[in-house]
Design an enzyme around this catalytic site. Structure first.
Site, PDB file in Angstrom:
ATOM      1  N   HIS A  67      -3.430 -59.781 -13.982  1.00 21.75           N
ATOM      2  CA  HIS A  67      -2.390 -59.311 -14.895  1.00 21.75           C
ATOM      3  C   HIS A  67      -1.235 -60.301 -15.032  1.00 21.75           C
ATOM      4  O   HIS A  67      -0.209 -59.972 -15.612  1.00 21.75           O
ATOM      5  CB  HIS A  67      -1.830 -57.969 -14.427  1.00 21.75           C
ATOM      6  CG  HIS A  67      -2.815 -56.842 -14.495  1.00 21.75           C
ATOM      7  ND1 HIS A  67      -3.865 -56.724 -13.628  1.00 21.75           N
ATOM      8  CD2 HIS A  67      -2.924 -55.797 -15.349  1.00 21.75           C
ATOM      9  CE1 HIS A  67      -4.562 -55.644 -13.932  1.00 21.75           C
ATOM     10  NE2 HIS A  67      -4.021 -55.064 -14.979  1.00 21.75           N
ATOM     11  N   GLU A 124     -14.312 -56.459 -23.530  1.00 20.25           N
ATOM     12  CA  GLU A 124     -13.698 -57.662 -24.094  1.00 20.25           C
ATOM     13  C   GLU A 124     -14.728 -58.590 -24.732  1.00 20.25           C
ATOM     14  O   GLU A 124     -14.463 -59.206 -25.774  1.00 20.25           O
ATOM     15  CB  GLU A 124     -12.906 -58.402 -23.015  1.00 20.25           C
ATOM     16  CG  GLU A 124     -11.662 -57.662 -22.526  1.00 20.25           C
ATOM     17  CD  GLU A 124     -11.957 -56.599 -21.479  1.00 20.25           C
ATOM     18  OE1 GLU A 124     -13.118 -56.532 -21.014  1.00 20.25           O
ATOM     19  OE2 GLU A 124     -11.040 -55.832 -21.124  1.00 20.25           O
TER      20      GLU A 124
END
Lengths: 328, 331
Positions: free
Chosen positions: A129, A60
């Protein structure tokens, strides 16, 4: 008008942006061949090719850093962060580079990078998440932060975010991805689009102002409908943009109603609601009939599925706060 | 390769072989059952299955002591079982129940049990490697001979944390082993799109630590590589990187449509290089283990998993007050 899910609306918005500007490209984990785990980029690689819709390694920080480099060289990259929790490995590049570089160039440098982040809970996932990390980014000067709540806005806002010359952190309410609404995708409609950084009264009312954004807007609308049965007129504002904030619209509403409840999924403590409450207290002090109240998550890592219904603000918690407003 | 297998097979005592088989079979049954149960909708959240990769968890953990540590991944059930986590507690955890190994607070992706040296599954790829550096540094500084092993996927091996950890461990000569389970896909993305170089193990060269590639379907190959690396770490010889080439049998997560796979890929692997199949072939053919003994284990494992699922389904949910406990040591 066409009926689209929120995910498809963003997909259509991305498609339109890519058609309009060859400098727009998409990069992220599984965004190409797969079309994204939430299918937001579905079909785009097939139509625009591997050079404009780029499958990246799981890296990322590298994704965002590369996007910064591309933006330096004239591109308008849109990064997909697969899940909210995965933005933390990218936080380094977002906070130390993306947010800071325009300043170093005294404004000469533009970084039109969009970082798309599916956010929030409600899908039975756990920590990493289901998180709501917006306050980390609203706290960081140099970033614009927006949150869409419905398909029509999502379609427009993603295009506006891409056109923006500053970095935009773009939050998408993942549990609302599958909700459908009418979206006007005609080119003529663009003339009537509101500015990206404007809030909107999504339900007018006179007794109390409820401020929400992203996934909580719908929850608050449902609460407002329920409150009506008790004779309370709740005004619901979808903030849409967290930084910059549409202070004028918020101030106007709270001065009229004299009461304000702020609702977000993120923990209340040091959440974005704290900033809102402070600002409203400053701008509406003599109009307030009650303290500004906040409804949000608890100070805990996002809980597992069996507990998330207790964690997430729901209709009852919003109504409880509305009731408490009237107790003063 | 078959000769090595054979020799290694003989080098292990029969009771050890049966124990290792039981670990692999337990993982397999656990995962196959979860695959079926998840489809019923009763299991919440995300589940990432380890089926196909059992030889790696079993081969490494067979060489670890109870007081050694492992750090796992989002695909962590196999590591947890191999390190000795309670199978019933794990099943209850995956069902989100109060009787789970983490009281239902972790779910599939965050199973941890420090009592058996399992530092935790991890929802962040690349989250684990730095942790074992700390555990390894503690062991080195205090002079214990404990070893820490981190498991990472091929996808995770592209995270900065993984590469930082290789360097830290090498510079500080830590008693650590980095295992890369290269199962063919970073989520849905094949190596040619995300991985530079054919072997992740080659990255070890740049950091000055040994790096080897083994067949992750072959328990004995994994076992031998693990033994050598773990013994070296324990003896003060520093870290190693071991890449295990393997194929996962299910999707990245349950529900994954797996459109990225080649046709017949999984069926072929199951038929020709399944770790349990290879293990059985080599041990039975060598005359060390009887087929009936393996079937007896199969039966016991099946019963255990049946019980685990039944108990998990019956177990109570956590209560709302549990939300606000355990976040801090004291309040």
């Amino acid at each position: 008008m066409t009926t689209l899910t929120l995910a498809k609306a963003i997909n259509e918005g991305l498609r339109r942006a890519m058609e309009d500007d060859p400098k727009v490209l998409i990069m992220g984990e599984d965004v190409g061949k797969l079309g994204g785990v939430f299918r937001v980029t579905d079909g785009l690689q097939k139509d625009f090719g591997e050079l404009r819709v780029i499958d990246t390694p799981l890296a990322e920080s590298g994704i965002v850093g590369t996007a910064i480099g591309l933006a330096l060289r004239g591109y308008r990259p849109v990064c997909e962060i697969q899940f909210d929790g995965f933005v933390f490995p990218a936080a380094d590049q977002i906070i130390t580079q993306l947010a800071k570089m325009p300043l170093r160039s005294l404004g000469a440098l533009k970084l039109p990078v969009v970082v798309r982040i599916p956010c929030g809970g409600g899908i039975g996932a756990v920590e990493h998440h289901s998180e709501s990390p917006e306050a980390y980014f609203t706290h960081t000067a140099g970033l614009r932060v927006v949150a869409c709540s419905n398909p029509a806005d999502a379609y427009v806002m993603i295009q506006q975010a891409i056109r923006c010359d500053d970095p935009v952190i773009f939050f998408e309410p993942k549990r609302r991805y599958w909700e459908k609404a009418e979206v006007d995708t005609s080119p003529e409609a663009a003339a009537g689009w509101p500015d990206l950084h404007t809030a909107r009264v999504v339900r007018p009312g006179g007794d109390v102002t409820v401020l929400a954004y992203g996934p909580m807007v719908r929850t608050c609308l449902e609460a407002a409908t329920a409150a009506e049965e008790d004779g309370r007129s709740v005004e619901v504002i979808d903030l849409r943009s967290l930084n910059p904030l549409d202070t004028a619209l918020v101030t106007d509403s709270v001065r009229r109603t004299g009461r304000c409840v702020i609702v977000h999924e993120a923990p209340v403590y040091s959440g974005f609601g704290a900033e809102l409450a402070a600002r409203i207290t400053e701008s509406c002090f003599y109009h307030l009939e009650a303290p500004v109240l906040r409804v949000g998550g608890f100070s805990t890592p996002y809980p597992p599925s069996k507990l998330e219904e207790h964690y997430l603000p729901d209709l009852d918690r919003v109504l409880d706060a509305v009731d408490r407003c009237f107790a003063y | 390769m078959r000769t090595d297998l054979h020799v290694s097979g003989r080098a292990l005592a029969k009771e050890d072989l049966l124990r290792h088989y039981r670990v692999m079979r337990t993982i397999r049954e656990f995962e196959e059952r979860l695959h079926l149960e998840f489809a019923t909708g009763e299991i919440p959240g995300f589940v990432h299955l380890y089926a196909g990769e059992e030889a790696i968890a079993a081969g490494f953990c067979a060489n670890l002591r109870d007081d050694d540590y492992i750090a796992s991944t989002h695909r962590g059930h196999g590591h947890a079982i191999a390190k000795g986590c309670d199978v019933k507690g794990m099943m209850a955890e995956i069902y989100g129940k109060a009787t789970g190994i983490c009281h239902g607070k972790g779910g599939s992706m965050h199973i941890a049990d420090l009592a058996v040296g399992m530092l935790g599954a991890n929802g962040i790829v690349g989250g684990g490697p730095p942790l074992v550096c700390g555990v390894g540094l503690k062991a080195r500084v205090t002079g214990t001979d404990q070893v820490a092993v981190s498991f990472t996927g091929d996808g995770g091996s592209n995270q900065g944390t993984f590469l930082e950890s290789l360097n830290l461990a090498a510079v500080w000569r830590l008693p650590v082993v980095f295992v890369v389970e290269n199962n063919g896909y970073a989520e849905s993305t094949a190596p040619r799109f995300h991985q530079s170089g054919i072997d992740v193990a080659k990255r070890a060269d740049g950091f000055g630590l040994p790096g080897v590639v083994v067949d992750g379907h072959d328990f004995f190959a994994v076992y031998e590589a693990a033994r050598e690396a773990i013994e070296r770490a324990r003896a003060g010889g520093g870290p190693s990187l071991i890449e295990c080439k393997v194929l996962r049998y299910y999707g990245h997560f349950e529900g994954d449509q797996q459109s990225y796979r080649e046709p017949g890929e999984v069926e072929n692997a199951r038929a020709t290089k399944d770790c349990l199949l290879l293990f059985e072939r080599s041990t039975v053919n060598a005359g060390i283990v009887g087929e009936d003994e393996l079937r007896a284990i199969d039966k016991q494992v099946l019963a255990l998993i049946d019980e685990a699922v039944a108990e998990a389904k019956q177990a109570p949910d956590p209560v709302p007050a549990d939300l606000l406990t355990d976040v801090y040591v004291s309040y």
